[in-house]
Design a protein around this motif. Sequence first.
Motif, PDB file in Angstrom:
ATOM      1  N   PHE A  47     -11.788  11.769  -9.039  1.00 19.17           N
ATOM      2  CA  PHE A  47     -10.442  11.628  -8.487  1.00 19.17           C
ATOM      3  C   PHE A  47     -10.201  10.219  -7.942  1.00 19.17           C
ATOM      4  N   ASP A  48     -11.232   9.560  -7.483  1.00 21.46           N
ATOM      5  CA  ASP A  48     -11.079   8.170  -7.040  1.00 21.46           C
ATOM      6  C   ASP A  48     -10.692   7.265  -8.203  1.00 21.46           C
ATOM      7  N   SER A  49     -11.298   7.494  -9.362  1.00 21.56           N
ATOM      8  CA  SER A  49     -10.949   6.684 -10.532  1.00 21.56           C
ATOM      9  C   SER A  49      -9.518   6.943 -10.980  1.00 21.56           C
ATOM     10  N   ILE A  50      -9.094   8.214 -10.936  1.00 20.92           N
ATOM     11  CA  ILE A  50      -7.702   8.535 -11.272  1.00 20.92           C
ATOM     12  C   ILE A  50      -6.761   7.867 -10.283  1.00 20.92           C
ATOM     13  N   SER A  51      -7.112   7.932  -9.002  1.00 23.63           N
ATOM     14  CA  SER A  51      -6.281   7.332  -7.966  1.00 23.63           C
ATOM     15  C   SER A  51      -6.146   5.829  -8.177  1.00 23.63           C
ATOM     16  N   GLU A  52      -7.243   5.176  -8.506  1.00 22.53           N
ATOM     17  CA  GLU A  52      -7.204   3.726  -8.708  1.00 22.53           C
ATOM     18  C   GLU A  52      -6.341   3.359  -9.906  1.00 22.53           C
ATOM     19  N   LEU A  65      -3.832   5.153 -11.249  1.00 23.25           N
ATOM     20  CA  LEU A  65      -2.430   5.419 -10.929  1.00 23.25           C
ATOM     21  C   LEU A  65      -1.870   4.373  -9.972  1.00 23.25           C
ATOM     22  N   ARG A  66      -2.678   3.992  -8.987  1.00 22.27           N
ATOM     23  CA  ARG A  66      -2.210   2.988  -8.028  1.00 22.27           C
ATOM     24  C   ARG A  66      -1.910   1.661  -8.725  1.00 22.27           C
ATOM     25  N   THR A  67      -2.761   1.277  -9.669  1.00 17.64           N
ATOM     26  CA  THR A  67      -2.518   0.046 -10.422  1.00 17.64           C
ATOM     27  C   THR A  67      -1.231   0.143 -11.235  1.00 17.64           C
ATOM     28  N   PHE A  68      -1.025   1.288 -11.861  1.00 22.66           N
ATOM     29  CA  PHE A  68       0.173   1.493 -12.669  1.00 22.66           C
ATOM     30  C   PHE A  68       1.432   1.460 -11.805  1.00 22.66           C
ATOM     31  N   VAL A  71       9.542   7.572  -8.789  1.00 27.62           N
ATOM     32  CA  VAL A  71      10.261   8.534  -9.624  1.00 27.62           C
ATOM     33  C   VAL A  71       9.990   8.271 -11.100  1.00 27.62           C
ATOM     34  N   ILE A  72       9.994   7.001 -11.520  1.00 22.07           N
ATOM     35  CA  ILE A  72       9.754   6.666 -12.924  1.00 22.07           C
ATOM     36  C   ILE A  72       8.361   7.114 -13.362  1.00 22.07           C
ATOM     37  N   VAL A  73       7.352   6.781 -12.551  1.00 24.60           N
ATOM     38  CA  VAL A  73       5.979   7.113 -12.924  1.00 24.60           C
ATOM     39  C   VAL A  73       5.770   8.627 -12.962  1.00 24.60           C
ATOM     40  N   SER A  74       6.220   9.316 -11.920  1.00 21.49           N
ATOM     41  CA  SER A  74       6.024  10.772 -11.867  1.00 21.49           C
ATOM     42  C   SER A  74       6.817  11.474 -12.974  1.00 21.49           C
ATOM     43  N   THR A  75       8.029  11.014 -13.252  1.00 19.60           N
ATOM     44  CA  THR A  75       8.824  11.614 -14.332  1.00 19.60           C
ATOM     45  C   THR A  75       8.179  11.354 -15.683  1.00 19.60           C
ATOM     46  N   LEU A  76       7.664  10.145 -15.873  1.00 17.97           N
ATOM     47  CA  LEU A  76       6.998   9.814 -17.137  1.00 17.97           C
ATOM     48  C   LEU A  76       5.787  10.708 -17.364  1.00 17.97           C
ATOM     49  N   PHE A 100      -6.589  12.405  -3.009  1.00 19.11           N
ATOM     50  CA  PHE A 100      -6.117  11.063  -3.364  1.00 19.11           C
ATOM     51  C   PHE A 100      -5.780  10.196  -2.154  1.00 19.11           C
ATOM     52  N   GLY A 101      -5.982  10.701  -0.942  1.00 22.19           N
ATOM     53  CA  GLY A 101      -5.733   9.888   0.241  1.00 22.19           C
ATOM     54  C   GLY A 101      -4.253   9.785   0.560  1.00 22.19           C
ATOM     55  N   LEU A 102      -3.866   8.670   1.180  1.00 25.03           N
ATOM     56  CA  LEU A 102      -2.482   8.438   1.563  1.00 25.03           C
ATOM     57  C   LEU A 102      -1.870   7.352   0.688  1.00 25.03           C
ATOM     58  N   GLY A 103      -0.550   7.347   0.608  1.00 24.59           N
ATOM     59  CA  GLY A 103       0.143   6.308  -0.136  1.00 24.59           C
ATOM     60  C   GLY A 103       0.968   6.856  -1.286  1.00 24.59           C
ATOM     61  N   ASN A 104       1.241   5.984  -2.261  1.00 23.67           N
ATOM     62  CA  ASN A 104       2.120   6.383  -3.351  1.00 23.67           C
ATOM     63  C   ASN A 104       1.427   7.242  -4.415  1.00 23.67           C
ATOM     64  N   VAL A 105       0.080   7.163  -4.510  1.00 23.54           N
ATOM     65  CA  VAL A 105      -0.624   7.977  -5.513  1.00 23.54           C
ATOM     66  C   VAL A 105      -0.510   9.472  -5.218  1.00 23.54           C
ATOM     67  N   PRO A 106      -0.842   9.958  -4.011  1.00 30.18           N
ATOM     68  CA  PRO A 106      -0.642  11.385  -3.757  1.00 30.18           C
ATOM     69  C   PRO A 106       0.820  11.789  -3.848  1.00 30.18           C
ATOM     70  N   ALA A 107       1.728  10.849  -3.553  1.00 35.55           N
ATOM     71  CA  ALA A 107       3.149  11.159  -3.706  1.00 35.55           C
ATOM     72  C   ALA A 107       3.490  11.434  -5.161  1.00 35.55           C
ATOM     73  N   VAL A 108       2.951  10.633  -6.063  1.00 38.56           N
ATOM     74  CA  VAL A 108       3.198  10.845  -7.492  1.00 38.56           C
ATOM     75  C   VAL A 108       2.584  12.161  -7.956  1.00 38.56           C
ATOM     76  N   ILE A 109       1.368  12.460  -7.491  1.00 39.75           N
ATOM     77  CA  ILE A 109       0.708  13.710  -7.899  1.00 39.75           C
ATOM     78  C   ILE A 109       1.499  14.917  -7.400  1.00 39.75           C
ATOM     79  N   ALA A 110       1.879  14.902  -6.122  1.00 37.07           N
ATOM     80  CA  ALA A 110       2.651  16.018  -5.565  1.00 37.07           C
ATOM     81  C   ALA A 110       3.998  16.152  -6.265  1.00 37.07           C
ATOM     82  N   THR A 111       4.630  15.025  -6.562  1.00 39.26           N
ATOM     83  CA  THR A 111       5.918  15.055  -7.248  1.00 39.26           C
ATOM     84  C   THR A 111       5.770  15.587  -8.663  1.00 39.26           C
ATOM     85  N   PHE A 112       4.682  15.215  -9.327  1.00 40.18           N
ATOM     86  CA  PHE A 112       4.420  15.711 -10.678  1.00 40.18           C
ATOM     87  C   PHE A 112       4.289  17.235 -10.688  1.00 40.18           C
TER      88      PHE A 112
END
Length: 276
Positions: free
Chosen positions: A28-33, A35-38, A97-102, A148-160
């Motif tokens: 999950f750390d690798s996924i988080s990294e 997604l965060r880069t993207f 929104v763009i990343v999670s929708t994609l 996934f910790g805090l920040g925009n990555v867990p936001a994208v996962i939860a939104t997805f």
Amino acid sequence: MNYFDMPLETWTNSFVDDWLLPVTGDFFDSISEGLRTFIDGVTDLLIALPPELLVLILVLVSWKIAGKGVAIFALLGSLYLGSVDLWVEAIQTVSIVIVSTLISIIIGVPLGILAATNKLTASFVRPILDFMQTLPSFVYLIPAILLFGLGNVPAVIATFVFATPPAVRMTTLGIIQVPTDVVEASTAFGSTKWQLLYKVQLPLAMPSIMAGINQTMMLALSMAVIASMIGAPGLGSVVLEGISTVNVGLGLTGGLGIVVLAIVMDRITQGLSRKR
């Protein structure tokens, strides 16, 4: 009445502490990294563009796809975001929104196609979608923070998780509702399953698929305020700050920004559906 004691809380915490985090933490750390880069890449790209150029592109796209009225509203909305100094926050929200929708489209549409063409997949997917749609949105935040910790990555996962079911359901519904006689005629003329799907079912189901994408995007945007509770930047954090400090003006300012984004995105996706 309590006839027996089921320590579900203890079992869950033991599973998480003794197996889930130690065994899958690196995964999950690798996924988080990644997604965060993207997400950061999308955000940095949009912020790097001159606001005037971005507004011009938005107005032209709105005019071409949704009409003159939406283009004027997009221009006025952009001027509003700039005048209240929320341009960067709006870009951050749009990026999430763009990343999670994609991600929702990449996973949801093929899954909907598979569910429409395979009864076993449909029977397996349906209860999962029911669970995803009935689970309170705040509950998504707990595993998102845990993994996934805090920040925009867990936001994208939860939104997805919150926004994907409409894409799956509407894709399945659109393909199922393709007239039987059209399918039979295509098969009679020698179409393979792939040709039937690509040249007949998908084009006829496109209005329903686009409606699902529209709903996915709107649900993703509706998660902006909730996602701000786990550190997601953007307009949701502005609204959250207004709520926490009982600052009505600040909350209204950020809330109107979210409304502007929602209306523009909704009209553009609807325009795409009509043109298709």
